[in-house]
Design a protein around this motif. Structure first.
Motif, PDB file in Angstrom:
ATOM      1  N   LEU A   1       0.805  -1.226   0.000  1.00 51.58           N
ATOM      2  CA  LEU A   1       0.000   0.000   0.000  1.00 51.58           C
ATOM      3  C   LEU A   1       0.836   1.274   0.000  1.00 51.58           C
ATOM      4  CD1 LEU A   1      -2.785  -0.957   2.570  1.00 51.58           C
ATOM      5  CD2 LEU A   1      -3.015  -0.737   0.084  1.00 51.58           C
ATOM      6  N   MET A   2       2.094   1.176   0.400  1.00 52.83           N
ATOM      7  CA  MET A   2       2.934   2.371   0.532  1.00 52.83           C
ATOM      8  C   MET A   2       3.865   2.534  -0.656  1.00 52.83           C
ATOM      9  SD  MET A   2       4.082   2.403   4.502  1.00 52.83           S
ATOM     10  CE  MET A   2       2.886   2.382   5.812  1.00 52.83           C
ATOM     11  N   ARG A   3       4.166   3.792  -0.951  1.00 52.44           N
ATOM     12  CA  ARG A   3       5.177   4.101  -1.951  1.00 52.44           C
ATOM     13  C   ARG A   3       6.554   3.863  -1.314  1.00 52.44           C
ATOM     14  NH1 ARG A   3       1.070   7.548  -2.709  1.00 52.44           N
ATOM     15  NH2 ARG A   3       1.779   9.458  -1.712  1.00 52.44           N
ATOM     16  N   PRO A   4       7.573   3.633  -2.125  1.00 49.68           N
ATOM     17  CA  PRO A   4       8.895   3.304  -1.575  1.00 49.68           C
ATOM     18  C   PRO A   4       9.419   4.321  -0.555  1.00 49.68           C
ATOM     19  CG  PRO A   4       8.860   2.849  -3.921  1.00 49.68           C
ATOM     20  CD  PRO A   4       7.553   3.522  -3.591  1.00 49.68           C
ATOM     21  N   ALA A   5       9.286   5.594  -0.823  1.00 49.58           N
ATOM     22  CA  ALA A   5       9.783   6.609   0.118  1.00 49.58           C
ATOM     23  C   ALA A   5       9.014   6.549   1.433  1.00 49.58           C
ATOM     24  CB  ALA A   5       9.678   8.006  -0.492  1.00 49.58           C
ATOM     25  N   GLN A   6       7.699   6.334   1.346  1.00 50.19           N
ATOM     26  CA  GLN A   6       6.881   6.223   2.562  1.00 50.19           C
ATOM     27  C   GLN A   6       7.288   5.000   3.353  1.00 50.19           C
ATOM     28  OE1 GLN A   6       3.123   6.096   0.490  1.00 50.19           O
ATOM     29  NE2 GLN A   6       2.499   8.047   1.412  1.00 50.19           N
ATOM     30  N   LEU A   7       7.501   3.922   2.662  1.00 48.08           N
ATOM     31  CA  LEU A   7       7.874   2.668   3.320  1.00 48.08           C
ATOM     32  C   LEU A   7       9.212   2.813   4.040  1.00 48.08           C
ATOM     33  CD1 LEU A   7       7.046  -0.243   3.829  1.00 48.08           C
ATOM     34  CD2 LEU A   7       8.187  -0.855   1.709  1.00 48.08           C
ATOM     35  N   ALA A   8      10.172   3.474   3.411  1.00 55.55           N
ATOM     36  CA  ALA A   8      11.479   3.668   4.034  1.00 55.55           C
ATOM     37  C   ALA A   8      11.341   4.500   5.318  1.00 55.55           C
ATOM     38  CB  ALA A   8      12.434   4.344   3.059  1.00 55.55           C
ATOM     39  N   VAL A   9      10.571   5.578   5.253  1.00 52.09           N
ATOM     40  CA  VAL A   9      10.371   6.424   6.434  1.00 52.09           C
ATOM     41  C   VAL A   9       9.651   5.642   7.523  1.00 52.09           C
ATOM     42  CG1 VAL A   9       9.119   8.450   7.297  1.00 52.09           C
ATOM     43  CG2 VAL A   9      10.398   8.592   5.158  1.00 52.09           C
ATOM     44  N   PHE A  10       8.618   4.894   7.138  1.00 53.34           N
ATOM     45  CA  PHE A  10       7.844   4.124   8.105  1.00 53.34           C
ATOM     46  C   PHE A  10       8.704   3.058   8.768  1.00 53.34           C
ATOM     47  CE2 PHE A  10       5.031   0.517   9.100  1.00 53.34           C
ATOM     48  CZ  PHE A  10       4.261   1.128  10.066  1.00 53.34           C
ATOM     49  N   GLN A  11       9.479   2.332   7.977  1.00 53.08           N
ATOM     50  CA  GLN A  11      10.324   1.280   8.543  1.00 53.08           C
ATOM     51  C   GLN A  11      11.384   1.865   9.467  1.00 53.08           C
ATOM     52  OE1 GLN A  11      11.525  -0.778   4.966  1.00 53.08           O
ATOM     53  NE2 GLN A  11       9.972  -2.347   5.265  1.00 53.08           N
ATOM     54  N   GLN A  12      11.932   3.005   9.116  1.00 49.31           N
ATOM     55  CA  GLN A  12      12.924   3.652   9.972  1.00 49.31           C
ATOM     56  C   GLN A  12      12.293   4.056  11.297  1.00 49.31           C
ATOM     57  OE1 GLN A  12      16.173   4.020   9.805  1.00 49.31           O
ATOM     58  NE2 GLN A  12      16.198   5.116  11.745  1.00 49.31           N
ATOM     59  N   SER A  13      11.120   4.661  11.252  1.00 51.12           N
ATOM     60  CA  SER A  13      10.475   5.091  12.493  1.00 51.12           C
ATOM     61  C   SER A  13      10.051   3.890  13.330  1.00 51.12           C
ATOM     62  CB  SER A  13       9.274   5.990  12.210  1.00 51.12           C
ATOM     63  OG  SER A  13       8.235   5.264  11.602  1.00 51.12           O
ATOM     64  N   ARG A  14       9.629   2.826  12.676  1.00 52.39           N
ATOM     65  CA  ARG A  14       9.227   1.621  13.392  1.00 52.39           C
ATOM     66  C   ARG A  14      10.414   0.955  14.056  1.00 52.39           C
ATOM     67  NH1 ARG A  14       6.075  -2.954  10.256  1.00 52.39           N
ATOM     68  NH2 ARG A  14       8.181  -3.497   9.737  1.00 52.39           N
ATOM     69  N   SER A  15      11.553   0.956  13.394  1.00 53.58           N
ATOM     70  CA  SER A  15      12.729   0.312  13.984  1.00 53.58           C
ATOM     71  C   SER A  15      13.219   1.070  15.203  1.00 53.58           C
ATOM     72  CB  SER A  15      13.849   0.169  12.956  1.00 53.58           C
ATOM     73  OG  SER A  15      14.397   1.433  12.645  1.00 53.58           O
ATOM     74  N   THR A  16      12.982   2.360  15.278  1.00 55.82           N
ATOM     75  CA  THR A  16      13.402   3.128  16.450  1.00 55.82           C
ATOM     76  C   THR A  16      12.428   2.980  17.601  1.00 55.82           C
ATOM     77  OG1 THR A  16      12.301   5.137  15.673  1.00 55.82           O
ATOM     78  CG2 THR A  16      14.619   4.853  15.056  1.00 55.82           C
ATOM     79  N   MET A  17      11.242   2.413  17.346  1.00 58.10           N
ATOM     80  CA  MET A  17      10.242   2.249  18.392  1.00 58.10           C
ATOM     81  C   MET A  17      10.267   0.857  19.011  1.00 58.10           C
ATOM     82  SD  MET A  17       6.915   4.288  16.922  1.00 58.10           S
ATOM     83  CE  MET A  17       6.482   2.942  15.849  1.00 58.10           C
ATOM     84  N   THR A  18      11.014  -0.078  18.454  1.00 58.48           N
ATOM     85  CA  THR A  18      10.992  -1.448  18.970  1.00 58.48           C
ATOM     86  C   THR A  18      11.861  -1.584  20.204  1.00 58.48           C
ATOM     87  OG1 THR A  18      12.836  -2.179  17.624  1.00 58.48           O
ATOM     88  CG2 THR A  18      10.630  -2.398  16.649  1.00 58.48           C
ATOM     89  N   ALA A  19      11.563  -2.570  20.979  1.00 60.39           N
ATOM     90  CA  ALA A  19      12.329  -2.839  22.195  1.00 60.39           C
ATOM     91  C   ALA A  19      13.723  -3.335  21.868  1.00 60.39           C
ATOM     92  CB  ALA A  19      11.598  -3.875  23.044  1.00 60.39           C
ATOM     93  N   LEU A  20      13.914  -3.874  20.682  1.00 59.82           N
ATOM     94  CA  LEU A  20      15.206  -4.423  20.304  1.00 59.82           C
ATOM     95  C   LEU A  20      16.158  -3.385  19.727  1.00 59.82           C
ATOM     96  CD1 LEU A  20      14.018  -7.735  18.644  1.00 59.82           C
ATOM     97  CD2 LEU A  20      14.900  -7.401  20.952  1.00 59.82           C
ATOM     98  N   SER A  21      15.664  -2.213  19.418  1.00 62.04           N
ATOM     99  CA  SER A  21      16.542  -1.205  18.841  1.00 62.04           C
ATOM    100  C   SER A  21      17.490  -0.684  19.911  1.00 62.04           C
ATOM    101  CB  SER A  21      15.731  -0.060  18.229  1.00 62.04           C
ATOM    102  OG  SER A  21      15.023   0.623  19.238  1.00 62.04           O
ATOM    103  N   THR A  22      18.635  -0.240  19.459  1.00 61.64           N
ATOM    104  CA  THR A  22      19.622   0.283  20.396  1.00 61.64           C
ATOM    105  C   THR A  22      19.258   1.702  20.760  1.00 61.64           C
ATOM    106  OG1 THR A  22      21.030   0.987  18.587  1.00 61.64           O
ATOM    107  CG2 THR A  22      21.487  -1.167  19.548  1.00 61.64           C
ATOM    108  N   PRO A  23      19.425   2.076  22.015  1.00 65.05           N
ATOM    109  CA  PRO A  23      19.086   3.429  22.425  1.00 65.05           C
ATOM    110  C   PRO A  23      20.038   4.433  21.804  1.00 65.05           C
ATOM    111  CG  PRO A  23      20.029   2.211  24.269  1.00 65.05           C
ATOM    112  CD  PRO A  23      19.892   1.251  23.114  1.00 65.05           C
ATOM    113  N   ALA A  24      19.549   5.645  21.618  1.00 59.11           N
ATOM    114  CA  ALA A  24      20.381   6.709  21.051  1.00 59.11           C
ATOM    115  C   ALA A  24      21.479   7.073  22.034  1.00 59.11           C
ATOM    116  CB  ALA A  24      19.516   7.925  20.748  1.00 59.11           C
ATOM    117  N   PRO A  25      22.670   7.359  21.528  1.00 57.89           N
ATOM    118  CA  PRO A  25      23.754   7.741  22.450  1.00 57.89           C
ATOM    119  C   PRO A  25      23.446   9.058  23.139  1.00 57.89           C
ATOM    120  CG  PRO A  25      24.503   7.759  20.130  1.00 57.89           C
ATOM    121  CD  PRO A  25      23.073   7.320  20.163  1.00 57.89           C
ATOM    122  N   ARG A  26      23.899   9.177  24.370  1.00 60.84           N
ATOM    123  CA  ARG A  26      23.621  10.396  25.151  1.00 60.84           C
ATOM    124  C   ARG A  26      24.777  11.354  25.090  1.00 60.84           C
ATOM    125  NH1 ARG A  26      20.011   8.699  30.244  1.00 60.84           N
ATOM    126  NH2 ARG A  26      18.724   7.273  29.128  1.00 60.84           N
TER     127      ARG A  26
END
Length: 120
Positions: free
Chosen positions: A95-120
């Motif tokens: 359903l998504m265009r490639p650019a939308q999918l890339a943005v969505f996947q990036q935002s989703r990967s930062t919301m998962t419990a398995l993603s690494t936290p951002a450096p402080r």
């Protein structure tokens, strides 16, 4: 173009009415909330929003059905839920265009419990 949009609206209304008539108002509310987040993250247009919302309603309905039907057998339930999730991911990707999918996947990967936290 108008015909396609009106057909999408009619289908969306049908699924919403069907879900509500089955006593699944909470399911529709969850699907709406998820769709709003997805629309914000991926910048969905109105037609995509309606199709994603329909997909989310179907996904939540299927998940609830699988949990009920296979409650006595967790292994089968997990297997069926994984298959349903994979189907959902493929449909969402379509359903998504490639650019939308890339943005969505990036935002989703930062919301998962398995993603690494951002450096402080």
């Amino acid at each position: 173009m108008k015909h396609v949009f009106l057909t999408g609206v009619a289908v969306a209304l049908f699924f919403v009415a069907q879900a509500k008539s089955n006593g699944d108002a909470a399911l529709v509310a969850r699907a709406t909330a998820l769709t709003r987040i997805q629309a914000e993250k991926a910048h969905l247009d109105e037609g995509q929003y309606l199709r994603v919302k329909q997909l989310n309603i179907r996904m939540f309905s299927e998940m609830e059905d699988l949990k009920t039907r296979f409650a006595a057998d967790p292994a089968i339930m997990d297997e069926r839920l994984a298959v349903a999730q994979a189907r959902y991911e493929m449909a969402l990707t379509a359903l998504m265009r490639p650019a939308q999918l890339a943005v969505f996947q990036q935002s989703r990967s930062t919301m998962t419990a398995l993603s690494t936290p951002a450096p402080r």
